[in-house]
Design a protein around this motif. Structure first.
Motif, PDB file in Angstrom:
ATOM      1  N   ARG A 222       0.749  -1.229  -0.191  1.00 25.32           N
ATOM      2  CA  ARG A 222       0.005   0.229  -0.314  1.00 25.32           C
ATOM      3  C   ARG A 222       1.022   1.398  -0.110  1.00 25.32           C
ATOM      4  N   PRO A 223       0.457   2.304  -0.478  1.00 22.80           N
ATOM      5  CA  PRO A 223       1.125   3.617  -0.260  1.00 22.80           C
ATOM      6  C   PRO A 223       1.582   3.937   1.093  1.00 22.80           C
ATOM      7  N   GLY A 224       2.876   4.007   1.450  1.00 24.61           N
ATOM      8  CA  GLY A 224       3.173   4.437   2.780  1.00 24.61           C
ATOM      9  C   GLY A 224       3.628   3.095   3.456  1.00 24.61           C
ATOM     10  N   ALA A 225       3.416   2.083   3.000  1.00 26.11           N
ATOM     11  CA  ALA A 225       4.091   0.673   3.317  1.00 26.11           C
ATOM     12  C   ALA A 225       5.656   0.940   3.536  1.00 26.11           C
ATOM     13  N   ARG A 226       6.243  -0.017   4.607  1.00 27.01           N
ATOM     14  CA  ARG A 226       7.534   0.297   4.880  1.00 27.01           C
ATOM     15  C   ARG A 226       8.069  -1.278   4.202  1.00 27.01           C
TER      16      ARG A 226
ATOM     17  N   LEU B   7      15.481   1.335  -5.925  1.00 26.95           N
ATOM     18  CA  LEU B   7      14.359   1.530  -5.043  1.00 26.95           C
ATOM     19  C   LEU B   7      13.709   2.666  -5.617  1.00 26.95           C
ATOM     20  N   ALA B   8      14.091   3.844  -5.948  1.00 22.55           N
ATOM     21  CA  ALA B   8      13.334   4.824  -6.589  1.00 22.55           C
ATOM     22  C   ALA B   8      12.721   4.384  -7.904  1.00 22.55           C
ATOM     23  N   ASP B   9      13.289   3.771  -8.868  1.00 19.37           N
ATOM     24  CA  ASP B   9      12.875   3.316  -9.887  1.00 19.37           C
ATOM     25  C   ASP B   9      11.563   2.236  -9.632  1.00 19.37           C
ATOM     26  N   SER B  10      11.600   1.699  -8.651  1.00 17.11           N
ATOM     27  CA  SER B  10      10.697   0.476  -8.460  1.00 17.11           C
ATOM     28  C   SER B  10       9.435   1.132  -7.528  1.00 17.11           C
ATOM     29  N   GLY B  11       9.465   2.379  -7.102  1.00 18.35           N
ATOM     30  CA  GLY B  11       8.299   2.948  -6.378  1.00 18.35           C
ATOM     31  C   GLY B  11       8.601   3.140  -4.855  1.00 18.35           C
ATOM     32  N   TRP B  12       9.826   2.932  -4.476  1.00 15.00           N
ATOM     33  CA  TRP B  12      10.327   3.231  -3.161  1.00 15.00           C
ATOM     34  C   TRP B  12      11.042   4.248  -2.972  1.00 15.00           C
ATOM     35  N   GLU B  13      10.907   4.910  -1.828  1.00 12.42           N
ATOM     36  CA  GLU B  13      11.931   6.061  -1.248  1.00 12.42           C
ATOM     37  C   GLU B  13      12.780   5.629  -0.062  1.00 12.42           C
ATOM     38  N   LEU B  14      14.104   5.429  -0.244  1.00 10.19           N
ATOM     39  CA  LEU B  14      14.875   5.128   0.721  1.00 10.19           C
ATOM     40  C   LEU B  14      14.945   6.127   2.001  1.00 10.19           C
ATOM     41  N   ALA B  15      14.689   5.473   3.198  1.00 13.68           N
ATOM     42  CA  ALA B  15      14.382   6.500   4.433  1.00 13.68           C
ATOM     43  C   ALA B  15      15.306   6.631   5.299  1.00 13.68           C
ATOM     44  N   GLU B  16      16.249   5.075   5.494  1.00 15.27           N
ATOM     45  CA  GLU B  16      17.324   5.020   6.433  1.00 15.27           C
ATOM     46  C   GLU B  16      18.176   4.245   5.863  1.00 15.27           C
ATOM     47  N   TYR B  17      19.311   4.136   6.159  1.00 10.48           N
ATOM     48  CA  TYR B  17      20.347   3.282   5.653  1.00 10.48           C
ATOM     49  C   TYR B  17      21.768   3.132   6.547  1.00 10.48           C
ATOM     50  N   VAL B  18      21.545   1.774   7.105  1.00 11.23           N
ATOM     51  CA  VAL B  18      22.871   1.354   8.022  1.00 11.23           C
ATOM     52  C   VAL B  18      23.402   0.407   7.628  1.00 11.23           C
TER      53      VAL B  18
ATOM     54  N   ARG C 227      25.391  -4.666  11.593  1.00 10.58           N
ATOM     55  CA  ARG C 227      23.748  -4.614  11.310  1.00 10.58           C
ATOM     56  C   ARG C 227      24.061  -4.081   9.794  1.00 10.58           C
ATOM     57  N   TYR C 228      23.174  -4.280   8.840  1.00 14.10           N
ATOM     58  CA  TYR C 228      22.670  -3.686   7.455  1.00 14.10           C
ATOM     59  C   TYR C 228      21.241  -3.669   7.821  1.00 14.10           C
ATOM     60  N   LEU C 229      20.664  -2.522   7.729  1.00 17.51           N
ATOM     61  CA  LEU C 229      19.457  -2.221   7.424  1.00 17.51           C
ATOM     62  C   LEU C 229      19.033  -1.105   6.571  1.00 17.51           C
ATOM     63  N   ALA C 230      18.238  -1.503   5.620  1.00 15.03           N
ATOM     64  CA  ALA C 230      17.710  -0.249   4.627  1.00 15.03           C
ATOM     65  C   ALA C 230      16.229  -0.209   4.883  1.00 15.03           C
ATOM     66  N   LEU C 231      15.750   0.853   4.963  1.00 16.15           N
ATOM     67  CA  LEU C 231      14.310   1.182   5.300  1.00 16.15           C
ATOM     68  C   LEU C 231      13.856   2.152   4.406  1.00 16.15           C
ATOM     69  N   ALA C 232      12.668   1.524   3.567  1.00 15.89           N
ATOM     70  CA  ALA C 232      12.332   2.431   2.494  1.00 15.89           C
ATOM     71  C   ALA C 232      10.534   2.415   2.737  1.00 15.89           C
ATOM     72  N   VAL C 233      10.059   3.573   1.877  1.00 17.13           N
ATOM     73  CA  VAL C 233       8.621   3.823   2.344  1.00 17.13           C
ATOM     74  C   VAL C 233       8.040   3.603   0.883  1.00 17.13           C
ATOM     75  N   ARG C 234       6.812   3.117   0.638  1.00 18.51           N
ATOM     76  CA  ARG C 234       6.288   2.958  -0.562  1.00 18.51           C
ATOM     77  C   ARG C 234       5.669   4.355  -1.240  1.00 18.51           C
ATOM     78  N   ARG C 235       5.805   4.764  -2.134  1.00 14.76           N
ATOM     79  CA  ARG C 235       5.487   6.230  -2.637  1.00 14.76           C
ATOM     80  C   ARG C 235       4.044   5.801  -3.386  1.00 14.76           C
ATOM     81  N   PRO C 236       3.308   7.040  -3.020  1.00 11.94           N
ATOM     82  CA  PRO C 236       1.903   6.730  -3.877  1.00 11.94           C
ATOM     83  C   PRO C 236       2.085   6.629  -5.354  1.00 11.94           C
ATOM     84  N   GLY C 237       0.876   6.019  -5.825  1.00 12.32           N
ATOM     85  CA  GLY C 237       0.991   5.943  -7.489  1.00 12.32           C
ATOM     86  C   GLY C 237       1.847   4.635  -7.747  1.00 12.32           C
TER      87      GLY C 237
END
Length: 200
Positions: free
Chosen positions: A135-139, A174-185, A190-200
């Motif tokens: 869904r839009p806003g999904a993590r 991620l951007a090309d796939s509809g996601w926005e990278l919000a955090e990268y560690v 630890r390896y953790l990349a958190l992204a948020v689903r953009r609308p549309g």
């Protein structure tokens, strides 16, 4: 199933029975990664490439008894190991390819993927599929209990510039796939990349 999928499946099938005993101390790292997703009671979450299901108890605890947890993996031996560990009590387990999920479009609130993207024959296709079912806003959480350099060293390798998990490669994919990278560690432990689903 293509030859690339067969190779991945054979690799993990051979390791499934001993997988948890090889990495017995990873549970707190999985729990911390799930906590970083800030899930809510009642949400629907997918563990893509769930393996033996080490994240499933934490995901179930995060979404509560009214939430839905799906554990998906390509390798039946890994899913059987998850059942033997009792983790099928925390999730619906599905044998499937991460790039062709049997999930309705825009139906998930979150996707967790541990140690997955660098094993995929086409990571971009999987990220697009994740976007389809989210869904839009999904993590989306791309996770590994140790960082890229530590993992490479464990296998006697060095980091490669074309590593899909490296931020300069991952962010545009991620951007090309509809996601926005919000955090990268990407640290030693630890390896953790958190992204948020953009609308549309």
């Amino acid at each position: 199933m293509g030859s690339d999928h067969r190779g991945v499946r054979e690799f993990f099938a051979a390791k499934a029975d001993a997988w948890d005993s090889r990495y017995p101390d990873d549970t707190p790292a999985y729990e911390a990664a799930v906590a970083a997703m800030s899930l809510s009671t009642g949400q629907t979450v997918l563990d893509a490439g769930c393996g033996t299901g080490r994240a499933l108890p934490a995901l179930r605890a995060a979404v509560g008894p009214t939430g839905v947890v799906i554990g998906a993996d390509l390798t039946p031996e890994m899913l059987r190991a998850a059942v033997r560990a009792g983790r099928d009590r925390d999730a619906q387990l599905v044998e499937t390819d991460a790039a062709r999920l049997p999930v309705r479009s825009a139906s998930l609130d979150a996707i967790f993927a541990a140690g997955l993207v660098h094993h995929l024959p086409d990571a971009a296709a999987a990220l697009r599929e994740f976007a389809r079912v989210a869904r839009p806003g999904a993590r989306l959480a791309l996770f590994h209990p140790i960082g890229r350099a530590t993992l490479a060293a464990r296998h006697g390798n060095t980091l490669q510039p074309d590593d899909v998990r490296a931020e300069p490669n991952l962010r545009p994919m991620l951007a090309d796939s509809g996601w926005e990278l919000a955090e990268y560690v990407d640290t030693a432990d630890r390896y953790l990349a958190l992204a948020v689903r953009r609308p549309g």
